[in-house]
Each structure stands twice: as structure tokens, then as C-alpha cells.
Write an enzyme that holds these catalytic residues in place. Structure first.
Site, PDB file in Angstrom:
ATOM      1  N   GLU A 116      39.064 -28.689  83.836  1.00 18.54           N
ATOM      2  CA  GLU A 116      38.034 -28.587  84.870  1.00 18.54           C
ATOM      3  C   GLU A 116      38.620 -28.177  86.217  1.00 18.54           C
ATOM      4  O   GLU A 116      37.916 -27.568  87.033  1.00 18.54           O
ATOM      5  CB  GLU A 116      37.292 -29.913  84.970  1.00 18.54           C
ATOM      6  N   GLU A 136      37.108 -34.883  76.182  1.00 22.95           N
ATOM      7  CA  GLU A 136      36.607 -36.200  76.576  1.00 22.95           C
ATOM      8  C   GLU A 136      35.754 -36.888  75.520  1.00 22.95           C
ATOM      9  O   GLU A 136      35.743 -38.128  75.442  1.00 22.95           O
ATOM     10  CB  GLU A 136      35.826 -36.086  77.891  1.00 22.95           C
TER      11      GLU A 136
END
Length: 262
Positions: A116, A136
Site C-alpha cells: 500500500e 491481510e
């Protein structure tokens, strides 16, 4: 200008290019609170420097960024995680809003938060053997620093859902095909190519570059910050779950997690 070190990050200058380098090679350049703060300070500093016309965002050693420091994430409660993630969002927004173009050089690994971190960069150079993706969901949470907001604006909603929901690394060639990255190069060439692209940008009209980047901020009808706030709120609900605790414990213990959906 002279080079600068501010703890976990250093800045090196080469003519009109600044290299912002995550400098935690012993931790695979994983980010903790101090590293996020140092990186935010570094980006702000080079963006405010009129002598800098482009930035290369790099990682020291063989890895760009292995995400967040796992032990730190495992120990945080919901409120502590909320505070940390808001500071990380500030970092990403600082890159996103920079009027100095940023080229990310992604080698070795760009995982989870490290993935990210690259999304607000203007150009991305990826190593042909790099582990690049958002894992995640394998930890009992979901990526919530732009993967449901910035990522669809880059690759489209379908590909973004595939990456988020499977938690699998994306093949570098596929990352190139879906325009997630600017180009793919051999691992040993990543940093040099990122610097080369940044040098190319320093040769372009600085006012044109700066105003173009400001114009890109107005591209989408739905404000990014609104989407990011929704993403963050939903993520905090997940972070307080038993599955989140199980996911991190399983990773630290080297076993497969047993999620309960609560």
C-alpha cells in the site's frame, strides 16, 4: 544538498533528484511508528525543496518494504492500531498530495503495508522476482490503507477485489499487464531504474509536472478521503476480532490460522 538521516529513513541528493530510502535492512525495512513518522517527515522535506524535481522511494538492501513490523501489530489493541493506521494514512496522503513526482523502486518484497505504500507513488518499478501483494486476509483482517480505494482506481474494481480477497501475491508480469506497475526489471536493476526514471522527470518542465499532479487530485468524483475513512472504520471493526488475534499468532508461530469468523 547534503544527505540526511532521521533515524529509520535517509535522504540522498543527486543533482535535482532526491532518494528517500527506508533504512531498516535488519527488519527487511518493515515499518514501525518511528519509521512511519520519519518517512512522512522525509517526503514533506523533499517536496518542500524547490531544488528537488523528482523523488525515488527505495528500500535499503535487498527488500523494499516487508510491510508493518509483525510483533508490533500483534501487540496493539484496537485504539493503538487506530492511532498507528491514521499516522500511516497521513504518510500515504503526503505522498499522494506531493507536487514532486515520486517513483517507487520495489524489489525483494512489497507486502501488505509495503504494497500500500507504493500505491500513491506516481510511477512504480517492480523486480521480476519480487513478492508483491496484500496478504491481510490471511491474518484475520483486510488491507485498509488504500487497497479498497486507491487500488481500484489503478487496476479496476475486478482486479482489486481479486488481490484483496485472495491475499495472494501478484505475478510481476501480471502486475505489468494490468498497469499496476510502470515496468518490470531484473531485481538487481530496480533501484537504478527507479532513479533513472526520476532523473528523466527532473528534465521535464517542473511547473507542468507540478500542476499536472495537482490536476490528477481532481480526477474522481468521490473524494478519496471519504472512501479512506469508510475503509478505516470498517477495518477497525475487524481489528478487534478474535480472527485478527489468531491470524497474527499463527503467523508468528509458523502455523496455519484457524479462523472462526468472529
Amino acid at each position: 544538498m547534503p544527505s540526511m538521516e532521521n533515524g529509520h529513513v535517509r535522504i540522498e541528493y543527486d543533482d535535482r533528484r532526491a532518494d528517500v530510502i527506508i533504512d531498516r535492512p535488519d527488519k527487511r525495512n518493515a515499518l514501525n511508528e518511528a519509521a512511519v513518522a520519519d518517512l512522512t517527515e522525509a517526503i514533506r522535506r523533499v517536496d518542500a525543496d524547490d531544488d528537488v524535481r523528482a523523488v525515488a522511494l527505495l528500500g535499503e538492501g535487498h527488500v523494499f518494504c516487508a510491510g508493518f513490523q509483525l510483533e508490533m501489530m500483534h501487540e496493539k489493541d484496537v485504539d493503538e492500531h487506530d492511532e498507528f493506521q491514521r499516522s500511516f494514512r497521513t504518510l500515504l496522503n503526503t505522498i499522494d498530495e506531493s507536487t514532486t513526482p515520486v517513483v517507487a523502486g520495489i524489489k525483494g518484497a512489497g507486502i501488505a503495508g509495503g504494497f500500500e505504500l507504493t500505491l500513491p507513488a506516481d510511477l512504480r518499478v517492480l523486480g521480476e522476482e519480487t513478492k508483491y501483494g496484500i496478504i491481510e486476509v490471511t491474518l484475520g483482517i483486510f488491507p485498509h490503507q488504500g487497497s479498497t480505494q486507491r487500488l481500484p482506481r489503478i487496476v479496476g474494481i475486478g482486479k482489486a477485489k481479486e488481490l484483496v480477497l485472495t491475499g495472494e501475491y501478484i505475478d510481476p508480469e501480471e502486475a505489468d499487464r494490468c498497469d499496476l506497475v510502470t515496468e518490470v526489471v531484473p531485481e538487481a536493476d530496480v533501484d537504478a531504474r527507479a532513479r533513472e526514471l526520476a532523473d528523466d522527470l527532473t528534465e521535464k518542465a517542473p511547473l507542468g509536472i507540478r500542476n499536472a499532479l495537482e490536476a490528477f487530485q481532481a480526477t474522481f468524483d468521490v473524494p478519496l478521503e471519504d472512501g479512506l475513512e469508510t475503509e478505516h472504520r470498517l477495518a477497525m471493526q475487524v481489528y478487534g476480532s478474535r480472527d485478527r488475534k489468531e491470524g497474527f499468532e499463527a503467523r508468528l508461530e509458523g502455523r496455519e490460522p484457524e479462523f472462526e469468523g468472529r
